[in-house]
Write an enzyme that holds these catalytic residues in place. Sequence first.
Site, short mmCIF file in Angstrom:
data_model
loop_
_atom_site.label_atom_id
_atom_site.label_comp_id
_atom_site.label_asym_id
_atom_site.label_seq_id
_atom_site.Cartn_x
_atom_site.Cartn_y
_atom_site.Cartn_z
N HIS A 149 -4.80 0.25 8.97
CA HIS A 149 -5.42 1.48 8.45
C HIS A 149 -6.89 1.22 8.12
O HIS A 149 -7.32 0.07 8.04
CB HIS A 149 -4.70 1.97 7.20
CG HIS A 149 -3.43 2.71 7.50
ND1 HIS A 149 -2.22 2.08 7.63
CD2 HIS A 149 -3.18 4.04 7.71
CE1 HIS A 149 -1.28 2.97 7.90
NE2 HIS A 149 -1.84 4.17 7.96
N LYS A 153 -8.00 2.73 2.45
CA LYS A 153 -6.61 2.99 2.04
C LYS A 153 -6.27 2.12 0.84
O LYS A 153 -6.56 0.92 0.83
CB LYS A 153 -5.64 2.72 3.20
CG LYS A 153 -4.20 3.04 2.86
CD LYS A 153 -3.33 3.15 4.09
CE LYS A 153 -1.87 3.39 3.73
NZ LYS A 153 -1.66 4.66 3.01
P1 NAD Z 1 -8.34 10.91 -0.86
O1 NAD Z 1 -8.60 9.93 -1.96
O2 NAD Z 1 -9.41 11.17 0.15
O3 NAD Z 1 -7.94 12.33 -1.50
C1 NAD Z 1 -7.11 12.50 -2.61
C2 NAD Z 1 -7.49 13.81 -3.28
O4 NAD Z 1 -6.56 14.09 -4.32
C3 NAD Z 1 -8.89 13.78 -3.94
O5 NAD Z 1 -9.60 14.95 -3.58
C4 NAD Z 1 -8.57 13.74 -5.41
O6 NAD Z 1 -9.58 14.29 -6.21
C5 NAD Z 1 -7.29 14.58 -5.43
N1 NAD Z 1 -6.53 14.47 -6.66
C6 NAD Z 1 -6.26 13.36 -7.40
N2 NAD Z 1 -5.56 13.68 -8.50
C7 NAD Z 1 -5.37 15.02 -8.46
C8 NAD Z 1 -4.71 15.96 -9.32
N3 NAD Z 1 -4.13 15.58 -10.47
N4 NAD Z 1 -4.69 17.26 -8.95
C9 NAD Z 1 -5.29 17.67 -7.81
N5 NAD Z 1 -5.95 16.82 -6.96
C10 NAD Z 1 -5.98 15.53 -7.29
O7 NAD Z 1 -6.99 10.41 -0.15
P2 NAD Z 1 -6.43 10.79 1.30
O8 NAD Z 1 -6.88 9.81 2.32
O9 NAD Z 1 -6.62 12.25 1.56
O10 NAD Z 1 -4.87 10.49 1.07
C11 NAD Z 1 -4.15 11.11 0.05
C12 NAD Z 1 -2.70 10.63 0.11
O11 NAD Z 1 -2.10 11.07 1.34
C13 NAD Z 1 -2.53 9.11 0.09
O12 NAD Z 1 -1.35 8.79 -0.63
C14 NAD Z 1 -2.36 8.75 1.56
O13 NAD Z 1 -1.67 7.54 1.75
C15 NAD Z 1 -1.55 9.95 2.01
N6 NAD Z 1 -1.56 10.23 3.45
C16 NAD Z 1 -0.38 10.67 3.97
C17 NAD Z 1 -0.31 11.05 5.29
C18 NAD Z 1 0.99 11.60 5.82
O14 NAD Z 1 1.07 11.98 7.00
N7 NAD Z 1 2.02 11.70 4.96
C19 NAD Z 1 -1.45 10.96 6.11
C20 NAD Z 1 -2.66 10.50 5.55
C21 NAD Z 1 -2.70 10.16 4.20
#
Ligand code: NAD
Length: 260
Positions: A149, A153
């Site tokens: 990744h 991450k």
């Molecule tokens: P990121 O850090 O870019 O975004 C996370 C967002 O969540 C930020 O905007 C942050 O401010 C917000 N956030 C945090 N606490 C919050 C709260 N209490 N209320 C509302 N918003 C809040 O991260 P990302 O790369 O977008 O990934 C997020 C998650 O998704 C990770 O766990 C990642 O591993 C996962 N992910 C999953 C998939 C999938 O297909 N399931 C794909 C990509 C990423």
Amino acid sequence: MIDVCVLGPSGRMGQQVSELCLRSDVVRLVSAVEHAGAPAVGSCVQNSSVIISDSLEEALAQAQVYIDFTTPASTKLAAEKACAHKTSAIVGTTGLDEAARHALDKLAQVAPVFVAANFSAGVALLYHLAETAAAALGADYDLEVLEMHHRNKVDAPSGTALALGDALAKGRGQSLKLAQRNSHDSQVGPRSTSEIGIASLRGGDIVGEHTALLIGNEERIEITHRAQKRSVFATGALRAAIWAVEQPAGHYGMSDLLGI
Ligand code: NAD
């Protein structure tokens, strides 16, 4: 139109999901919520009329379904609040702890809860192929998982790597909990036949790559999935949202959506 709330609209995934919702003629973005104190609170989501709020309660009350790619703590909080409104949940956040899972279990008693560590249809198929291969080849083949990744991450191994390890373990009638070994470090001694190794690499802007390896003495099979664009996960999450709102309360995943 299906009314959607996006959690974390400023995040890497939140931006993708919001953009898709705003372009969709099946779903409508009605609310978006960031944590209190986030710089984006009070601003609009991508030049739309939807203002980013810091009130989960208000945001969830407006929507039929919410899409959550945030943090395990935020997933727990949202699931707890969603119970009151019976809002359907689409959860892509990985590294979920016991507390978050417990909150999702409670929500699943009153609303559909769709959780996927990876929303790509190709990855759902990868699990299926890996399980079939492990079952067919049996104990003579060593099972390993390799995941890569981007450098930002925060959790390792990835949720997808764990699910892939789980699929391999299931194929061989094992439990991943007992078989899992995260990479090979220091004087670990020879590999046991029953273990399932999981190795993680991080770098650059890799969206997500996962390989299941089945390694025998004379041959090996590698089944690889490469996500080329982050939007593949957003597309899957939206597809899940459209499907989930039609389902009764309960837990769902990609294999239910795809029928595999
Ligand atoms: P990121 O850090 O870019 O975004 C996370 C967002 O969540 C930020 O905007 C942050 O401010 C917000 N956030 C945090 N606490 C919050 C709260 N209490 N209320 C509302 N918003 C809040 O991260 P990302 O790369 O977008 O990934 C997020 C998650 O998704 C990770 O766990 C990642 O591993 C996962 N992910 C999953 C998939 C999938 O297909 N399931 C794909 C990509 C990423």
